[in-house]
Write an enzyme that holds these catalytic residues in place. Structure first.
Site, PDB file in Angstrom:
ATOM      1  N   CYS A 160     -43.117 -66.625  -2.954  1.00 25.61           N
ATOM      2  CA  CYS A 160     -42.336 -65.744  -2.095  1.00 25.61           C
ATOM      3  C   CYS A 160     -42.588 -66.126  -0.636  1.00 25.61           C
ATOM      4  CB  CYS A 160     -42.739 -64.292  -2.339  1.00 25.61           C
ATOM      5  SG  CYS A 160     -42.008 -63.114  -1.186  1.00 25.61           S
ATOM      6  N   GLN A 216     -39.199 -50.616  14.050  1.00 19.85           N
ATOM      7  CA  GLN A 216     -40.411 -51.338  13.681  1.00 19.85           C
ATOM      8  C   GLN A 216     -40.740 -51.022  12.224  1.00 19.85           C
ATOM      9  OE1 GLN A 216     -41.776 -53.615  15.356  1.00 19.85           O
ATOM     10  NE2 GLN A 216     -41.519 -53.218  17.546  1.00 19.85           N
ATOM     11  N   ASN A 264     -37.644 -45.500  21.178  1.00 19.84           N
ATOM     12  CA  ASN A 264     -38.992 -45.512  20.612  1.00 19.84           C
ATOM     13  C   ASN A 264     -40.073 -45.275  21.658  1.00 19.84           C
ATOM     14  OD1 ASN A 264     -40.666 -46.041  18.198  1.00 19.84           O
ATOM     15  ND2 ASN A 264     -41.305 -47.882  19.279  1.00 19.84           N
ATOM     16  N   ASP A 303     -39.374 -54.108  26.154  1.00 22.23           N
ATOM     17  CA  ASP A 303     -39.635 -54.527  24.771  1.00 22.23           C
ATOM     18  C   ASP A 303     -38.464 -55.398  24.319  1.00 22.23           C
ATOM     19  OD1 ASP A 303     -40.440 -54.816  22.158  1.00 22.23           O
ATOM     20  OD2 ASP A 303     -40.036 -52.749  21.578  1.00 22.23           O
ATOM     21  N   CYS A 329     -42.488 -59.804  20.941  1.00 18.89           N
ATOM     22  CA  CYS A 329     -42.559 -60.338  19.583  1.00 18.89           C
ATOM     23  C   CYS A 329     -42.578 -61.857  19.578  1.00 18.89           C
ATOM     24  CB  CYS A 329     -41.396 -59.816  18.735  1.00 18.89           C
ATOM     25  SG  CYS A 329     -39.768 -60.268  19.377  1.00 18.89           S
TER      26      CYS A 329
END
Length: 450
Positions: free
Chosen positions: A97, A283, A317, A381, A407
């Site tokens: 996987c 998230q 968020n 973000d 990220c």
């Protein structure tokens, strides 16, 4: 030209071309270190090998997956000399996987790899290191993922529907009944899904399936052609038995099968509930997300009289918790549907001091009316490509503190260098372990005006 000369081939000036490594070839390798993505790195005959499933100081037999120029991508098929760090992966599908690539590495070593990645990117692209390294934000190692996409493919030759997760380094589908990183409420949905879909009258109509867990469980089925009525009834009965909402998506946006369906997630520390729809960005790790929001607010140290800017705000968020603590929050998002949902979330939570605007944040901030009054602090973000245009004009906002959630450490490093040019200093940085068992790195950085 003579027949003899006609058979000649001119060589480039560098001499004879190095023969390409054939796909499928097996090669014994000694692993030197780990790459940022968690693959082992080996060097052989002038080539750099990236070997999935291998650890430093190991000797492995690796199979070539792809090769180009002096770089070879491979997968370890046999470990001949194992690292003392190596773990037996708890998941039977590890190595096949493509979802969890680091189950063979202890969690503490996973965190160390992510910390090194962030530090190396900041040093390489920005020649920076923070004044203080923050401890990693961590949650549970397994059972954390509240959203999962299930791959579905109709094999016309075998007349069979394949259901599962994408294989590592392949488009093949690995059939999985239990996923160790999925939250427990979604496990029954995952287990029952293959038999449900294979029993359809028109299984070839299914595109993919997504599972969600928030204030309710939900199943989104994407279909590429109209579903047979009997198949829709089967879906409804399955979701009802599992206590899950059913959402359907043909052309256009996902739609609930029942008009009153509502999906949301909570931020308990601030007594907030945020509505969302399948397809919206949320998230996947609820515990680390709440800890991330708390750390961002702690680092920002917002004061009751502050005016704060939240860029790439999504559903709110960060903006909604901030609005609990400051005089005014201006939140900005590029996607109009998300802007509308963020506004709805502000209203539903009684936050009248939060304004949400739509804007293309790849354009200069100074062009927007909402940016001209100035801010005490900024939180951003952005997606993986970062926020270069926004940070180029950060000093013009007047913000004393900037919290950057990322990220992608490479674009964080690039944007950090620009913030330093704007007169900011990198005070804190640290990783957020949003995706345990993978090499994916999320990070947070605090900048203060010099």
């Amino acid at each position: 030209m003579s027949r003899r000369n006609a058979g000649l081939r001119f060589q480039p000036s560098g001499g004879a071309r190095t023969p390409q490594v054939p796909v499928g070839k097996k090669q014994r390798l000694r692993i030197e270190r780990l790459a940022h993505d968690g693959r082992g790195i080996a060097f052989l005959e002038g080539r750099t090998w990236f070997v999935a499933g291998a650890l430093p100081e190991e000797e492995v037999e690796a199979r070539v997956l792809a090769a180009r120029s002096q770089v070879v991508e491979a997968r370890a098929e046999r470990v001949l000399v194992a690292s003392p760090l190596r773990l037996a992966p708890p998941c039977a599908h590890a190595g096949h996987c493509g979802g969890c690539t680091l189950q063979h590495l202890p969690h503490g070593e996973q965190l160390a790899l992510k910390q090194r990645t962030l530090a190396e990117q900041l040093a390489r692209f920005a020649d920076l290191a923070p004044t203080t390294w923050a401890a990693p934000l961590v949650g549970t190692e397994f059972g954390y993922r509240r959203r999962a996409r299930i791959a579905v493919r109709w094999d016309a030759r075998a007349r069979q529907l394949e259901v599962g997760f994408r294989a590592a380094s392949s488009q093949a589908i690995v059939g999985i009944e239990d996923c160790l990183v999925l939250v427990q409420p979604l496990q029954p949905l995952l287990r029952g899904l293959p038999d449900l879909l294979r029993g359809f009258d028109k299984p070839q109509a299914v595109g993919h399936v997504e599972l969600f867990q928030g204030t309710a469980s939900a199943l989104l089925l994407r279909h590429t052609q109209p579903l047979a009525e009997a198949d829709l009834l089967r879906l409804r009965a399955f979701c009802q038995a599992q206590g899950a909402q059913l959402w359907l998506q043909g052309e256009g946006e996902p739609q609930p099968d029942q008009a009153d369906a509502r999906l949301a997630y909570r931020l308990e520390r601030w007594n907030l509930e945020l509505d969302y729809r399948p397809g919206d960005f949320v998230q996947v790790n609820a515990a680390v997300n709440e800890a991330m929001v708390a750390q961002a607010l702690d680092w920002m140290n917002p004061q009751p009289g502050d005016r704060v800017l939240d860029l790439f705000c999504g559903l709110g968020n960060f903006a909604l918790p901030l609005a609990r603590q400051v005089r005014e929050v201006v939140a900005v998002e590029g996607v109009e549907a998300m802007v509308q949902r963020a506004r709805g979330n502000a209203r539903a939570n009684g936050l009248e001091n939060l304004q949400v605007f739509q804007a293309d944040l790849s354009n200069p901030l100074a062009d927007a009316a909402w940016a001209r009054q100035g801010f005490d602090a900024v939180l951003l973000d952005p997606p993986r490509d970062g926020a270069f245009e926004a940070v180029r004009q950060m000093a013009a906002t007047g913000a004393r503190r900037v919290v950057y959630v990322s990220c992608n450490p490479a674009t964080l490093a690039r944007d950090s260098a620009e913030l330093v040019k704007q007169g900011y200093q990198l005070k804190k940085a640290g990783i957020l372990d949003m995706f345990p068992q993978t090499a994916h790195v999320e990070a947070m950085a605090l900048f203060e005006a010099g």
